[in-house]
Design an enzyme around this catalytic site. Structure first.
Site, PDB file in Angstrom:
ATOM      1  N   CYS A   2      -2.464 -18.754  -1.023  1.00 49.17           N
ATOM      2  CA  CYS A   2      -3.451 -19.830  -1.201  1.00 49.17           C
ATOM      3  C   CYS A   2      -4.540 -19.829  -0.124  1.00 49.17           C
ATOM      4  O   CYS A   2      -4.273 -19.618   1.049  1.00 49.17           O
ATOM      5  CB  CYS A   2      -2.784 -21.191  -1.147  1.00 49.17           C
ATOM      6  SG  CYS A   2      -1.440 -21.398  -2.275  1.00 49.17           S
ATOM      7  N   ARG A  27      -6.898 -12.701  -0.378  1.00 50.59           N
ATOM      8  CA  ARG A  27      -5.585 -13.177   0.052  1.00 50.59           C
ATOM      9  C   ARG A  27      -4.581 -13.159  -1.100  1.00 50.59           C
ATOM     10  O   ARG A  27      -3.377 -13.200  -0.878  1.00 50.59           O
ATOM     11  CB  ARG A  27      -5.698 -14.610   0.583  1.00 50.59           C
ATOM     12  CG  ARG A  27      -6.525 -14.731   1.837  1.00 50.59           C
ATOM     13  CD  ARG A  27      -6.874 -16.177   2.118  1.00 50.59           C
ATOM     14  NE  ARG A  27      -5.710 -16.976   2.435  1.00 50.59           N
ATOM     15  CZ  ARG A  27      -5.213 -17.151   3.648  1.00 50.59           C
ATOM     16  NH1 ARG A  27      -5.771 -16.565   4.674  1.00 50.59           N
ATOM     17  NH2 ARG A  27      -4.164 -17.918   3.856  1.00 50.59           N
ATOM     18  N   TRP A  75      -1.787 -19.505  -5.122  1.00 50.98           N
ATOM     19  CA  TRP A  75      -0.793 -18.471  -5.419  1.00 50.98           C
ATOM     20  C   TRP A  75       0.489 -19.238  -5.729  1.00 50.98           C
ATOM     21  O   TRP A  75       1.079 -19.868  -4.854  1.00 50.98           O
ATOM     22  CB  TRP A  75      -0.606 -17.564  -4.200  1.00 50.98           C
ATOM     23  CG  TRP A  75       0.197 -16.341  -4.456  1.00 50.98           C
ATOM     24  CD1 TRP A  75      -0.245 -15.149  -4.953  1.00 50.98           C
ATOM     25  CD2 TRP A  75       1.605 -16.169  -4.196  1.00 50.98           C
ATOM     26  NE1 TRP A  75       0.797 -14.250  -5.026  1.00 50.98           N
ATOM     27  CE2 TRP A  75       1.948 -14.850  -4.575  1.00 50.98           C
ATOM     28  CE3 TRP A  75       2.612 -16.982  -3.690  1.00 50.98           C
ATOM     29  CZ2 TRP A  75       3.229 -14.321  -4.453  1.00 50.98           C
ATOM     30  CZ3 TRP A  75       3.899 -16.476  -3.578  1.00 50.98           C
ATOM     31  CH2 TRP A  75       4.196 -15.155  -3.966  1.00 50.98           C
ATOM     32  N   ASN A 101      -2.174 -25.443   1.237  1.00 54.60           N
ATOM     33  CA  ASN A 101      -1.588 -24.103   1.331  1.00 54.60           C
ATOM     34  C   ASN A 101      -0.272 -24.267   2.064  1.00 54.60           C
ATOM     35  O   ASN A 101      -0.253 -24.811   3.169  1.00 54.60           O
ATOM     36  CB  ASN A 101      -2.547 -23.190   2.123  1.00 54.60           C
ATOM     37  CG  ASN A 101      -1.907 -21.868   2.506  1.00 54.60           C
ATOM     38  OD1 ASN A 101      -0.869 -21.499   1.975  1.00 54.60           O
ATOM     39  ND2 ASN A 101      -2.533 -21.149   3.425  1.00 54.60           N
ATOM     40  N   GLY A 102       0.836 -23.824   1.461  1.00 53.48           N
ATOM     41  CA  GLY A 102       2.128 -23.934   2.130  1.00 53.48           C
ATOM     42  C   GLY A 102       3.188 -24.444   1.170  1.00 53.48           C
ATOM     43  O   GLY A 102       2.959 -24.551  -0.037  1.00 53.48           O
ATOM     44  N   GLU A 476       6.500   4.362   2.553  1.00 52.80           N
ATOM     45  CA  GLU A 476       5.179   3.747   2.486  1.00 52.80           C
ATOM     46  C   GLU A 476       4.408   4.269   1.263  1.00 52.80           C
ATOM     47  O   GLU A 476       3.740   3.513   0.555  1.00 52.80           O
ATOM     48  CB  GLU A 476       4.413   4.028   3.792  1.00 52.80           C
ATOM     49  CG  GLU A 476       2.967   3.579   3.812  1.00 52.80           C
ATOM     50  CD  GLU A 476       2.747   2.108   3.458  1.00 52.80           C
ATOM     51  OE1 GLU A 476       3.696   1.332   3.442  1.00 52.80           O
ATOM     52  OE2 GLU A 476       1.586   1.760   3.167  1.00 52.80           O
ATOM     53  N   LYS A 480       2.932   2.024  -1.873  1.00 50.69           N
ATOM     54  CA  LYS A 480       1.513   2.028  -2.272  1.00 50.69           C
ATOM     55  C   LYS A 480       1.366   2.291  -3.760  1.00 50.69           C
ATOM     56  O   LYS A 480       0.644   1.606  -4.455  1.00 50.69           O
ATOM     57  CB  LYS A 480       0.800   3.131  -1.494  1.00 50.69           C
ATOM     58  CG  LYS A 480      -0.283   2.950  -0.538  1.00 50.69           C
ATOM     59  CD  LYS A 480      -0.679   1.723   0.149  1.00 50.69           C
ATOM     60  CE  LYS A 480       0.259   0.602   0.330  1.00 50.69           C
ATOM     61  NZ  LYS A 480       0.239  -0.097   1.578  1.00 50.69           N
ATOM     62  N   GLU A 483       2.762  -0.728  -5.880  1.00 50.34           N
ATOM     63  CA  GLU A 483       2.094  -2.033  -5.826  1.00 50.34           C
ATOM     64  C   GLU A 483       0.750  -2.054  -6.534  1.00 50.34           C
ATOM     65  O   GLU A 483       0.332  -3.096  -7.016  1.00 50.34           O
ATOM     66  CB  GLU A 483       1.988  -2.573  -4.398  1.00 50.34           C
ATOM     67  CG  GLU A 483       1.025  -1.862  -3.495  1.00 50.34           C
ATOM     68  CD  GLU A 483       1.028  -2.417  -2.077  1.00 50.34           C
ATOM     69  OE1 GLU A 483       1.095  -3.636  -1.902  1.00 50.34           O
ATOM     70  OE2 GLU A 483       0.938  -1.606  -1.138  1.00 50.34           O
ATOM     71  N   HIS A 499      23.192  12.354  -3.760  1.00 44.72           N
ATOM     72  CA  HIS A 499      24.389  11.507  -3.701  1.00 44.72           C
ATOM     73  C   HIS A 499      24.365  10.395  -4.739  1.00 44.72           C
ATOM     74  O   HIS A 499      24.983   9.348  -4.545  1.00 44.72           O
ATOM     75  CB  HIS A 499      24.549  10.932  -2.288  1.00 44.72           C
ATOM     76  CG  HIS A 499      24.820  11.999  -1.267  1.00 44.72           C
ATOM     77  ND1 HIS A 499      26.011  12.690  -1.207  1.00 44.72           N
ATOM     78  CD2 HIS A 499      24.025  12.531  -0.315  1.00 44.72           C
ATOM     79  CE1 HIS A 499      25.951  13.591  -0.236  1.00 44.72           C
ATOM     80  NE2 HIS A 499      24.744  13.516   0.320  1.00 44.72           N
ATOM     81  N   LYS A 594      -2.355 -11.148   0.128  1.00 43.39           N
ATOM     82  CA  LYS A 594      -2.651 -10.392   1.345  1.00 43.39           C
ATOM     83  C   LYS A 594      -1.971 -11.011   2.551  1.00 43.39           C
ATOM     84  O   LYS A 594      -1.506 -10.316   3.441  1.00 43.39           O
ATOM     85  CB  LYS A 594      -4.172 -10.384   1.545  1.00 43.39           C
ATOM     86  CG  LYS A 594      -4.635  -9.540   2.714  1.00 43.39           C
ATOM     87  CD  LYS A 594      -4.492  -8.074   2.407  1.00 43.39           C
ATOM     88  CE  LYS A 594      -4.848  -7.177   3.560  1.00 43.39           C
ATOM     89  NZ  LYS A 594      -4.300  -5.819   3.353  1.00 43.39           N
TER      90      LYS A 594
HETATM   91  C1  F6R Z   1       1.543  -3.622   1.272  1.00 45.58           C
HETATM   92  C2  F6R Z   1       1.300  -4.700   2.203  1.00 45.58           C
HETATM   93  C3  F6R Z   1       2.426  -5.589   2.556  1.00 45.58           C
HETATM   94  C4  F6R Z   1       2.275  -6.131   3.987  1.00 45.58           C
HETATM   95  C5  F6R Z   1       3.353  -7.197   4.249  1.00 45.58           C
HETATM   96  C6  F6R Z   1       3.279  -7.716   5.667  1.00 45.58           C
HETATM   97  O1  F6R Z   1       0.407  -2.845   1.070  1.00 45.58           O
HETATM   98  O2  F6R Z   1       0.199  -4.892   2.660  1.00 45.58           O
HETATM   99  O3  F6R Z   1       3.656  -4.972   2.384  1.00 45.58           O
HETATM  100  O4  F6R Z   1       2.400  -5.077   4.887  1.00 45.58           O
HETATM  101  O5  F6R Z   1       3.179  -8.266   3.365  1.00 45.58           O
HETATM  102  O6  F6R Z   1       2.033  -8.258   5.942  1.00 45.58           O
HETATM  103  P1  F6R Z   1       1.499  -8.370   7.414  1.00 45.58           P
HETATM  104  O7  F6R Z   1       1.298  -7.009   7.959  1.00 45.58           O
HETATM  105  O8  F6R Z   1       0.219  -9.139   7.308  1.00 45.58           O
HETATM  106  O9  F6R Z   1       2.557  -9.128   8.185  1.00 45.58           O
END
Ligand code: F6R
Length: 599
Positions: A2, A27, A75, A101-102, A476, A480, A483, A499, A594
Site C-alpha cells: 500500500c 510498490r 495491496w 497502510n499496514g 536467485e 527471477k 516471479e 535424490h 516492492k
Molecule cells: C524479488 C524481490 C524480493 C525482495 C524481498 C525483500 O525480486 O525483490 O524477493 O528481495 O521482498 O525485500 P527487501 O530487500 O526490500 O527487504
C-alpha cells in the site's frame, strides 16, 4: 505494498495526489482511490476501485478547484481487491475519511469493545479505525479523539485522516509502516516514500513510530506539527530530497527492469567510488567495531536479499574466517536458533522496510546484539533502527523484481568482508573493476540471450542448477524467472537433483546449469549428463575458465567470490525476455509488492 499520499496546498491537490500515487505504483497494488475537497461545491468527493491509477486519473472528473485530499494504492490484506474494500474508508456517518497502510492486529477486539453497533460495509481493518475515531469524537475534541483511537491500535499503520467538518487539517499517525512529510512554501505533502515527493518538495521529514502529526494552514502559511507519544511537540530532522526525475524515469527503456539490469555495471562503479578512500576500500570505523571479536555472524533477509546473504556468507567465511549463518527473516522472527553470545547481525534489505526483518530487529535490539543494515534507503526504518547501516548506492529500484540492488548488496558485503579480513589475499579494487567490465560485456549480448530464450522451450517447470556459490545464483535465477513469467522454476543444488527431483525431468524440460567455479566444473557437468540423458533441454552458462565449446553463454572470468554478481545477469535477461515474449506485466508482476510492509 500500500502507498499513501496526502496533500494540502496551493497546487491542485488531485494532480499532486494522482501523480504521487503513480510514482508509488512500483510498490505493488491492486486497487486505488482518492478523496478530495471540491472548493467550488464545498463537498468531498471520493473515487475508488480495483485497478490501476491511470483509470483513477482518466475515468473520473476532477473539474473544479481543489487543494486538499488523500489518496491510496491498496495491496489487499483484509478482503478481496474490489470497490468496497478499496481505500479511502469512511466512518459510519461519513465524517472521518482515512487511508491506511499496514495491518491492525486487534481490530476484532476493538469492534467487540467499542463498535458493536456499527454497520461495517467493507472487510477491512481500516474501516474499524475510522469508526473508532468517530466513536471517541462523540465525547472528545477531534484531535484528542484521533489520538485516543491511535493509542488503542496494535499492529502497523501509516494513516492519513481527514475530518470533513474541517477541510484545513490533515491528521497523520504512524507505527511500523513508513510515512514521510514533505514541506514547501505552497503546501504540505505526506507520503509512504520519497518517490512521491520528486518534483513536489525538496525537503522532507521522517515520521517516527507513534508520532501524531497535523498538517494545516495557519495565517496563510502551510505548516505541520509533530507530537511524541505523550503529546509533547518536537522538531524533527530535515532531509533533502536527493532524487530527481531522471532517476525515476524509464530513460528510453521499455521497462524499468531492463533499465535496472543495464545499470548494474554503473552500480558497481558507484559503490567503488563511495567506498574507496585513499586508493583503498574503506568502511567507517563504528561499523567495523560491530564485528570486533565476534565469533559468529548472522545474516537475516528475505527473497532476493537473502540470496545475496548466501553469497555474503561465502565471502565472510572465506575472507574473515568468521562462521556465518543465513536465516529467512520470517522464520528467524518466531523460531530462533540457539544463538552465540559473541555475535553480530547483518540485515539485508533493499527497501529497508521489510516487516519480517523489522520483527527480527526489534528482538535483536532487545537481546542487545549489535546490528548492521545493508540497504538502498538511508532513511528507512531498518537503517534507523539498527546499530548502524551501509548503503548500496544502487539508485531507486522501481521494477518489483530486484536486480541492481542484488548485485549492490553482494558488492557491499564483499567489501565489508574484505575490509574486516586480516589477510584477504584478493585485490578487491582490481577484481571489482573487472566485474563491471564483464557485466558490460554480457549486457552487450542481450539480443543474443533473447534469441536463446526464443529457441529454448522455457515454458513449464524449469530448473536452474549449480553447486556452491553457483547454487545460490540458481536460487536467485529461479526466483527471477518465476516471479515475472509465472513459470514454475526451481533452483537446485546440482548434485541433489538425483535424490528425488530428477523424477520431474522428462523430454524438453528446461534445465539451465550455472558453472563459474573450476573446482566443481566436472561434477556439475556429470549432473548435466544425467538430465540430458532423460531428455532435458539443457542450456549452460559458464565462464572462459570453465567453458566447453558447446556452452550457450560464456562469461568473462571474474574472481570466484564476485561471480554471482556476474552470473546472475544472463538469468535476469532470460527472465526479462521470457516474460516480455509472454506479454507479462514485467515491472509489476501479479500479487507482488516492492516494499513488503506486512508480516
Ligand atoms: C524479488 C524481490 C524480493 C525482495 C524481498 C525483500 O525480486 O525483490 O524477493 O528481495 O521482498 O525485500 P527487501 O530487500 O526490500 O527487504
Amino acid at each position: 505494498m500500500c502507498g499513501i499520499v496526502g496533500y494540502f496546498g496551493d497546487l491542485k491537490a488531485t494532480d499532486v495526489i494522482l501523480n504521487g500515487l503513480k510514482k508509488l505504483e512500483y510498490r505493488g497494488y491492486d486497487s486505488c482511490g482518492i478523496c478530495y475537497h471540491n472548493l467550488n461545491t464545498d463537498r468531498f468527493v471520493t473515487y475508488k476501485d480495483k485497478g490501476r491509477v491511470k483509470h483513477l486519473k482518466h475515468d473520473f472528473d476532477y473539474n473544479g478547484d481543489n487543494h486538499f485530499g488523500i489518496g491510496h494504492t491498496r495491496w489487499a490484506t483484509h478482503g478481496a481487491p474490489n470497490h468496497i474494500n478499496s481505500h479511502p474508508h469512511s466512518s459510519q456517518s461519513g465524517r472521518f475519511v482515512i487511508v491506511h497502510n499496514g495491518v491492525i492486529e486487534n481490530y476484532k477486539e476493538l469492534v467487540a469493545k467499542y463498535l458493536s453497533a456499527v454497520y461495517f460495509t467493507s472487510e477491512t481493518d481500516t474501516e474499524v479505525i475510522a469508526n473508532l475515531i468517530e466513536y471517541f469524537a462523540v465525547s472528545y475534541p477531534v484531535e484528542l479523539a484521533i489520538r485516543k483511537a491511535l493509542a488503542m491500535l496494535e499492529g502497523s499503520y501509516a494513516l492519513l485522516i481527514i475530518d470533513k467538518l474541517n477541510p484545513n487539517i490533515i491528521y497523520a499517525g504512524k507505527n511500523k509502516s513508513p510515512l514521510l512529510l514533505g514541506l514547501r512554501n505552497d503546501g504540505v505533502c505526506l507520503a509512504s516514500d520519497l518517490m512521491a515527493f520528486v518534483g513536489v518538495s525538496s525537503e522532507y521529514y521522517v515520521i517516527e513510530d507513534k508520532t501524531f502529526v497535523k498538517a494545516e494552514k495557519v495565517d496563510n502559511e502551510y505548516r505541520f506539527s509533530m507530537y511524541d507519544p505523550i503529546g509533547i511537540e518536537f522538531t524533527p530532522i530535515r532531509h533533502e530530497v536527493s532524487l530527481n526525475d531522471d532517476e525515476i524515469n524509464r530513460g528510453g527503456y521499455d521497462h524499468y527492469m531492463l533499465k535496472e539490469i543495464c545499470e548494474q555495471p554503473s552500480v558497481i562503479r558507484k559503490i567503488m567510488t563511495n567506498y574507496i578512500k585513499d586508493n583503498r576500500f574503506h568502511i567507517k570505523q563504528d561499523v567495523l567495531d560491530l564485528f570486533a571479536n565476534k565469533k559468529r555472524i548472522y545474516i537475516l533477509a528475505a527473497g532476493t536479499s537473502m540470496h545475496a546473504g548466501f553469497v555474503g556468507k561465502i565471502n565472510f567465511e572465506t575472507l574473515t574466517k568468521i562462521p556465518t549463518e543465513v536465516f529467512i527473516a520470517s522464520e528467524f522472527a518466531y523460531n530462533k536458533p540457539l544463538l552465540e553470545k559473541e555475535a553480530a547481525f547483518i540485515l539485508i534489505s533493499q527497501s529497508g522496510e521489510t516487516a519480517d526483518l523489522r520483527a527480527c530487529l526489534v528482538d535483536i535490539n532487545k537481546m542487545g546484539y549489535p546490528s548492521l543494515t545493508i540497504t538502498n534507503v538511508k532513511t528507512s526504518t531498518l537503517a534507523r533502527e539498527a546499530t548502524n547501516y551501509l548503503l548500496i548506492h544502487a539508485g531507486p529500484e522501481i521494477a518489483v523484481a530486484s536486480t541492481k540492488a542484488y548485485v549492490g548488496q553482494i558488492a557491499v558485503l564483499a567489501i565489508l568482508a574484505y575490509v574486516l579480513a586480516d589477510n584477504p589475499k584478493i585485490d578487491m579494487i582490481k577484481e571489482m573493476s573487472r566485474l563491471a567490465v564483464a557485466m558490460e560485456a554480457i549486457i552487450d549480448k542481450k539480443e543474443y540471450i533473447h534469441d536463446l530464450v526464443q529457441s529454448h522451450l522455457i515454458k513449464r517447470n524449469c530448473f536452474y542448477i549449480g553447486r556452491g556459490i553457483d547454487y545460490y545464483t540458481s536460487l536467485e535465477a529461479a526466483l527471477k524467472l518465476k516471479e515475472i513469467s509465472y513459470i514454475q522454476t526451481e533452483g537446485f543444488a546440482a548434485g541433489e537433483l538425483k535424490h528425488g527431483t530428477i523424477a520431474l525431468i522428462e523430454e524438453d524440460v528446461p534445465v539451465i546449469a550455472i558453472i563459474t567455479q573450476r573446482h566443481i566444473n566436472k561434477n556439475t557437468r556429470s549432473n548435466i549428463q544425467e538430465v540430458k540423458s532423460r531428455g532435458a533441454d539443457v542450456l549452460v552458462i559458464s565462464t572462459n575458465d570453465t567453458s566447453e565449446p558447446e556452452d550457450d553463454i560464456i562469461l568473462m572470468d571474474v574472481h570466484d567470490l564476485l561471480s554471482p554478481a556476474l552470473a546472475v545477469i544472463p538469468t535476469q535477461l532470460i527472465a526479462y525476455y521470457k516474460a516480455l515474449d509472454m506479454g507479462k506485466d514485467i515491472d509489476k508482476p501479479r500479487n507482488l509488492a516492492k516494499s513488503v510492509t506486512v508480516e
